[in-house]
Design a protein around this motif. Structure first.
Motif, short mmCIF file in Angstrom:
data_model
loop_
_atom_site.label_atom_id
_atom_site.label_comp_id
_atom_site.label_asym_id
_atom_site.label_seq_id
_atom_site.Cartn_x
_atom_site.Cartn_y
_atom_site.Cartn_z
N GLU A 71 -11.49 1.56 -0.44
CA GLU A 71 -11.89 1.37 0.94
C GLU A 71 -10.81 0.70 1.79
O GLU A 71 -11.08 0.29 2.93
N GLU A 72 -9.62 0.57 1.28
CA GLU A 72 -8.53 0.01 2.08
C GLU A 72 -7.87 1.14 2.88
O GLU A 72 -7.48 2.16 2.32
N ASP A 73 -7.76 0.91 4.19
CA ASP A 73 -7.19 1.91 5.07
C ASP A 73 -5.89 1.38 5.65
O ASP A 73 -5.75 0.17 5.89
N PHE A 74 -4.94 2.29 5.90
CA PHE A 74 -3.62 1.91 6.42
C PHE A 74 -3.31 2.79 7.62
O PHE A 74 -3.42 4.02 7.55
N ARG A 75 -2.90 2.18 8.74
CA ARG A 75 -2.53 2.92 9.95
C ARG A 75 -1.17 2.43 10.44
O ARG A 75 -0.98 1.22 10.63
N LEU A 76 -0.27 3.35 10.65
CA LEU A 76 1.05 3.01 11.16
C LEU A 76 1.08 3.28 12.66
O LEU A 76 0.61 4.32 13.14
N ASP A 77 1.62 2.34 13.44
CA ASP A 77 1.62 2.46 14.90
C ASP A 77 2.87 1.79 15.45
O ASP A 77 3.58 1.04 14.74
N THR A 78 3.16 2.06 16.73
CA THR A 78 4.25 1.38 17.43
C THR A 78 3.70 0.74 18.69
O THR A 78 2.76 1.26 19.32
#
Length: 539
Positions: free
Chosen positions: A59-66
């Protein structure tokens, strides 16, 4: 000092106890009611030990953003707002700043991660809160696992770290230039006839395809897949892992990794929790998911330990200071005892001297008169030093004059004159004064009788005998120098001065005699005397 680590997966809770930088105990609990009861009983034995939870969950989610590159305060506000918008339904979220873009506006890169299902943590945290175990932090194993590659000197532009978790699952974490970009957890669910290596090859290829679709790779880039595995599982994995132009596999022997990291004894299987916990002991990371409220007991524990340490330091300092003061007191008592003994000895000697002297009683009237005489006559009696100090300042202005001797006395009469025997000079002038026949010499002053009354010291009379330099036969200048000296002394308040004997006496009844030679010295010394009187001011 002991530390307690809880490694949580979707099917297992692994408890690892560390002491002195080494893992000393391990227990596993199932994610079920019975497993929770065993966990609470175990946790009661660890209530005062700081606890860290390391999560390795699906259930760990990862989102890459700037985000735009702005100041620290504005950046924190932007990140807090964005992480709240992305993960609305969970309190367990974290934002990690990765760096800046190399092109364009050079925005900041940020990785947002969260445990999207809070229910997987709730029962464990409730037990920790009930027992007031000091929870120091909740950490993501995926975020932390990048330290393992750095510790093993495995630095690649594109790296995929593959680790096995307790409970039969595989964690794949992608790092680009040592920055985490993506992570996923896959259960180990082998199909009939499928080997573990074939399953890994299939999953890593799928991960590469997903990352390639996001344009993480260039045409010449290659993904280095690092698989942490135990030697007993290697035969089931290695034959199925074949390298390609875009993928290269590296099998990391977990026993060799443990030896390099100093983990003893090495793990018994391919599960990576012991390696990661041992690495955490060497390189701790900050808290990721735990709120300040969850860490209240740990904060209180740290404050209590700090207060205890300060108290011990104060106590040790107090004891040391007390010992120092006590030693000084003992030394002072010893010196007092020695001084008391010396005083007693001196008192005995004084008593013996007093007893040996004849008894001469002194009447009260005699004592009173003696004290009055001292106070009225002796205490403020004139001294030669006070008399000569102003004269010395005057003579400093007459470099041609040299003082030979002084005769000084106190008297009740200003006409008194002390006796002063003349000094014979070597370098006398060729011209001198002679008394004519029949002229009487100055009458000698009779010596003072011992029975004469005590002089009050009203007048101080002195004869100053000196010599003045005579350049050739220039007696006029020498006479003027002596007269000016007497005049300067007379200018001092309270002083009177006259020339008693001149360097060349020209008074009636004297004659001048000279001797001639082939060579005459350039300068000679002529003797003179000055009589000085000082009257003491009335009290």
């Amino acid at each position: 000092m002991a530390s307690h680590f809880l490694y949580l997966t979707n099917t297992r809770m692994v408890s690892l106890t560390a002491r002195g930088g080494r893992l000393v105990a391990r227990r596993e609990f199932a994610v079920s009611g019975e497993g929770m009861e065993d966990f609470e009983r175990h946790l009661r034995t660890m209530q005062d030990v700081p606890t860290h939870i390391i999560t390795d969950l699906a259930e760990e989610d990862f989102r890459l953003d700037t985000i735009p590159h702005v100041g620290a305060r504005d950046r924190d506000q932007i990140i807090a707002r964005k992480v709240g918008q992305i993960f609305r339904g969970t309190p367990y979220k974290y934002a990690m700043q990765l760096g800046r873009e190399t092109e364009g506006r050079r925005d900041d890169r940020v990785l947002y991660t969260a445990i999207t299902n809070p229910e997987v943590l709730r029962p464990w945290l409730e037990a920790i809160e009930r027992l007031h175990a000091p929870l120091a932090g909740i950490h993501s194993a995926a975020v932390f696992s990048g330290n393992l590659l750095a510790a093993l000197d495995l630095v690649f532009p594109h790296a995929l770290l593959v680790t096995f978790t307790p409970g039969e699952a595989v964690r794949q974490t992608y790092f680009r230039d040592r920055e985490i970009r993506f992570s996923r957890l896959t259960p180990v669910d082998l199909e009939e006839g499928q080997s573990l290596g074939a399953m890994l090859a299939e999953e890593t290829t799928r991960t590469w395809q997903y990352l390639d679709s996001l344009r993480h790779f260039g045409a010449q880039d290659r993904l280095e897949v690092c698989v942490l595995v135990h030697p007993k599982d290697r035969p089931a994995i290695e034959p199925a892992l074949r390298d390609f132009a875009q993928i290269q596999y590296r099998l990391l022997d977990i026993e060799q990794v443990a030896a390099k990291l100093g983990l003893k004894p090495p793990p018994l299987g391919s599960s990576a929790e012991e390696v990661l916990v041992h690495l955490f002991l060497r390189r701790p990371v900050p808290n990721h998911f735990a709120s300040p409220e969850l860490r209240t007991d740990a904060t209180r524990r740290r404050a209590r330990l700090l207060i205890n340490q300060v108290s011990v330091a104060v106590l040790v300092g107090g004891v040391a200071w007390g010992g120092y003061v006590a030693s000084r007191v003992i030394d002072a008592d010893r010196m007092d005892s020695r001084s008391a003994q010396q005083l007693q000895s001196l008192n005995r000697e004084y008593d013996e001297i007093v007893r040996s002297l004849p008894s001469r009683g002194v009447g009260g009237a005699a004592m009173r008169d003696s004290v009055a005489f001292y106070n009225n006559s002796i205490r403020g009696y004139p001294t030669l030093t006070d008399f000569l100090f102003p004269i010395s300042e005057v003579m400093a202005a007459h470099p041609r004059v040299r003082l030979l001797q002084v005769a000084w006395q106190t008297a009740n009469d200003a006409t008194a004159t002390p006796t002063l025997p003349p000094t014979n000079l070597r370098n006398t002038p060729s011209v001198r004064t002679l008394r004519r026949p029949g002229e009487a010499a100055p009458a000698a002053v009779a010596p003072e009788s011992p029975d004469a009354p005590f002089a009050s010291g009203r007048f101080q009379v002195a004869l100053l005998e000196g010599s003045v330099r005579v350049d050739g036969a220039d007696f006029r200048s020498a006479l003027g120098e002596v007269d000016q000296l007497a005049a300067d002394i007379a200018k001092v308040p309270g002083y009177k001065a006259i020339v008693s004997e001149s360097p060349l006496d020209m008074r009636p009844g004297t004659s001048v005699q000279g001797r001639l030679g082939e060579t005459e010295p350039t300068s000679t010394e002529a003797r003179f005397t000055v009589r000085v009187v000082r009257e003491r001011a009335a009290p």
